[in-house]
Design a protein around this motif. Structure first.
Motif, PDB file in Angstrom:
ATOM      1  N   ARG A 145      -7.307  67.645   2.990  1.00 37.11           N
ATOM      2  CA  ARG A 145      -6.617  66.287   3.401  1.00 37.11           C
ATOM      3  C   ARG A 145      -5.292  66.378   4.362  1.00 37.11           C
ATOM      4  O   ARG A 145      -4.945  65.664   5.377  1.00 37.11           O
ATOM      5  CB  ARG A 145      -6.317  65.277   2.385  1.00 37.11           C
ATOM      6  N   ASP A 146      -4.048  67.408   4.342  1.00 38.69           N
ATOM      7  CA  ASP A 146      -2.916  67.383   4.358  1.00 38.69           C
ATOM      8  C   ASP A 146      -2.598  68.306   5.596  1.00 38.69           C
ATOM      9  O   ASP A 146      -2.008  68.876   5.683  1.00 38.69           O
ATOM     10  CB  ASP A 146      -1.792  67.222   3.155  1.00 38.69           C
ATOM     11  N   ARG A 147      -4.009  69.264   6.173  1.00 43.53           N
ATOM     12  CA  ARG A 147      -3.917  70.411   6.172  1.00 43.53           C
ATOM     13  C   ARG A 147      -2.693  71.470   6.822  1.00 43.53           C
ATOM     14  O   ARG A 147      -2.302  72.251   7.552  1.00 43.53           O
ATOM     15  CB  ARG A 147      -3.454  70.335   8.119  1.00 43.53           C
ATOM     16  N   ALA A 148      -2.496  71.556   4.984  1.00 43.36           N
ATOM     17  CA  ALA A 148      -2.583  72.745   4.620  1.00 43.36           C
ATOM     18  C   ALA A 148      -2.215  73.227   3.578  1.00 43.36           C
ATOM     19  O   ALA A 148      -2.961  72.302   2.198  1.00 43.36           O
ATOM     20  CB  ALA A 148      -0.339  71.906   4.583  1.00 43.36           C
ATOM     21  N   LEU A 149      -2.277  74.808   2.876  1.00 46.77           N
ATOM     22  CA  LEU A 149      -2.417  75.125   1.238  1.00 46.77           C
ATOM     23  C   LEU A 149      -1.696  74.144   0.383  1.00 46.77           C
ATOM     24  O   LEU A 149      -0.335  73.642   0.903  1.00 46.77           O
ATOM     25  CB  LEU A 149      -1.954  76.221   1.355  1.00 46.77           C
ATOM     26  N   ARG A 150      -2.408  73.638  -0.638  1.00 49.33           N
ATOM     27  CA  ARG A 150      -1.765  72.225  -1.916  1.00 49.33           C
ATOM     28  C   ARG A 150      -1.877  73.170  -3.147  1.00 49.33           C
ATOM     29  O   ARG A 150      -2.435  72.273  -4.058  1.00 49.33           O
ATOM     30  CB  ARG A 150      -1.864  71.726  -1.454  1.00 49.33           C
ATOM     31  N   LEU A 151      -1.262  74.312  -3.428  1.00 52.37           N
ATOM     32  CA  LEU A 151      -1.826  75.193  -4.383  1.00 52.37           C
ATOM     33  C   LEU A 151      -0.500  74.456  -5.801  1.00 52.37           C
ATOM     34  O   LEU A 151      -1.544  73.842  -6.824  1.00 52.37           O
ATOM     35  CB  LEU A 151      -1.522  76.620  -4.718  1.00 52.37           C
ATOM     36  N   GLY A 152       0.433  74.231  -5.717  1.00 53.63           N
ATOM     37  CA  GLY A 152       1.426  73.448  -6.569  1.00 53.63           C
ATOM     38  C   GLY A 152       1.863  72.307  -6.377  1.00 53.63           C
ATOM     39  O   GLY A 152       1.131  72.193  -7.477  1.00 53.63           O
ATOM     40  N   GLU A 153       0.912  71.575  -5.182  1.00 53.15           N
ATOM     41  CA  GLU A 153       0.441  70.066  -5.429  1.00 53.15           C
ATOM     42  C   GLU A 153      -1.120  69.919  -6.509  1.00 53.15           C
ATOM     43  O   GLU A 153      -0.541  68.836  -7.030  1.00 53.15           O
ATOM     44  CB  GLU A 153       0.759  69.716  -4.548  1.00 53.15           C
ATOM     45  N   ALA A 154      -1.865  71.151  -6.093  1.00 49.95           N
ATOM     46  CA  ALA A 154      -2.978  70.759  -7.244  1.00 49.95           C
ATOM     47  C   ALA A 154      -2.593  70.793  -8.765  1.00 49.95           C
ATOM     48  O   ALA A 154      -3.604  70.024  -9.788  1.00 49.95           O
ATOM     49  CB  ALA A 154      -4.120  71.706  -6.844  1.00 49.95           C
ATOM     50  N   TRP A 155      -2.002  71.782  -9.185  1.00 44.49           N
ATOM     51  CA  TRP A 155      -0.993  71.906 -10.524  1.00 44.49           C
ATOM     52  C   TRP A 155      -0.747  70.657 -10.791  1.00 44.49           C
ATOM     53  O   TRP A 155      -0.767  70.434 -11.659  1.00 44.49           O
ATOM     54  CB  TRP A 155      -0.603  73.248 -10.369  1.00 44.49           C
ATOM     55  N   ALA A 156      -0.263  70.169 -10.248  1.00 44.93           N
ATOM     56  CA  ALA A 156       0.685  69.381 -10.731  1.00 44.93           C
ATOM     57  C   ALA A 156      -0.046  67.840 -10.505  1.00 44.93           C
ATOM     58  O   ALA A 156      -0.317  67.067 -11.594  1.00 44.93           O
ATOM     59  CB  ALA A 156       1.684  68.322  -9.570  1.00 44.93           C
TER      60      ALA A 156
END
Length: 247
Positions: A145-156
């Motif tokens: 969706r954001d065209r960027a890696l979102r590992l931390g955001e996924a955790w939240a």
């Protein structure tokens, strides 16, 4: 905002298949072709087989990325949403981040002498890993969706959803197992028909054609599994409403 539901998340992929039937058929065809290629490569030597497995992995990444794009960027619909680019690279990183701890733990444990404490430690370690992997389920949807890696955001985003995510994964697993059993029955019926048509007296050797047919059917089912898995992550990012799933 609609509350996250494990059962709804497990079935969310079907809403996309209903909405995009042509794309879903293209994904099934791609997965079937890749699986057939792997089945063919199994008899062609280790090097060729490794290449076919790599192709199958790329196909799985492309299908998962396509499903996530169909949800998060529906206007990007060219080529049935299928790409091999930055999104797929991010999905690969997400998969490695989720699976690497389990691989490392098992790689260490298999070198040790089995004992009851070791068995208990293994179960505990895998339980911790399962919770960790569940928390990263939204990473793919957020990254596409954001065209960027979102590992931390996924955790939240998955905070407090561990049990519900576990239910969604379990229900998806049950569906895949039951579908695979049905697929096995269909394959057996086809094998019987082919055997009768050829006048053979045994089902012991299905033959190369039946092997490839079975692989194609399994590949088509695998594409559905990938869409369902992607749907769980999307459901965390944007929980579907009953009206959306009925559409």
């Amino acid at each position: 905002m609609t509350a996250f539901s494990g059962s709804t998340a497990a079935a969310h992929g079907f809403s996309l298949i209903r909405r995009e039937p042509r794309a879903a058929m293209a994904w099934a065809a791609l997965s079937a072709a890749a699986t057939v290629l792997v089945a063919w490569g199994a008899g062609q030597g280790a090097g060729v087989h490794a290449v076919t497995i790599a192709v199958d992995l790329l196909a799985s990444l492309a299908i998962t990325g396509a499903a996530l794009r169909a949800w998060t960027r529906p206007d990007d619909r060219a080529f049935a949403y299928v790409r091999l680019g930055r999104d797929e690279q991010r999905l690969l990183v997400c998969a490695v981040a989720a699976l690497a701890p389990a691989v490392l733990v098992l790689a260490v444990l298999i070198r040790m002498t089995p004992t009851p404490p070791l068995l208990a430690g293994t179960i505990l370690s895998l339980g911790v890993w399962a919770w960790y992997a569940l928390r990263l389920i939204p990473a793919g949807a957020l990254s596409v969706r954001d065209r960027a890696l979102r590992l931390g955001e996924a955790w939240a985003a998955s905070r407090g959803l561990g049990v519900k995510l576990g239910l969604a994964v379990f229900l998806t697993f049950v569906f895949i197992v039951l579908s695979a059993m049905g697929l096995g029955l269909v394959t057996l019926i086809l094998q019987v028909l082919v055997t009768v048509a050829q006048g053979a007296k045994s089902l012991a050797s299905p033959g190369p054609v039946m092997n490839l047919v079975s692989a194609a059917l399994a590949g088509g089912l695998a594409s559905v599994g990938l869409v369902l898995w992607a749907g769980i992550g999307v459901s965390v990012v944007s929980p579907p409403t009953p009206d959306q799933d009925a559409a």
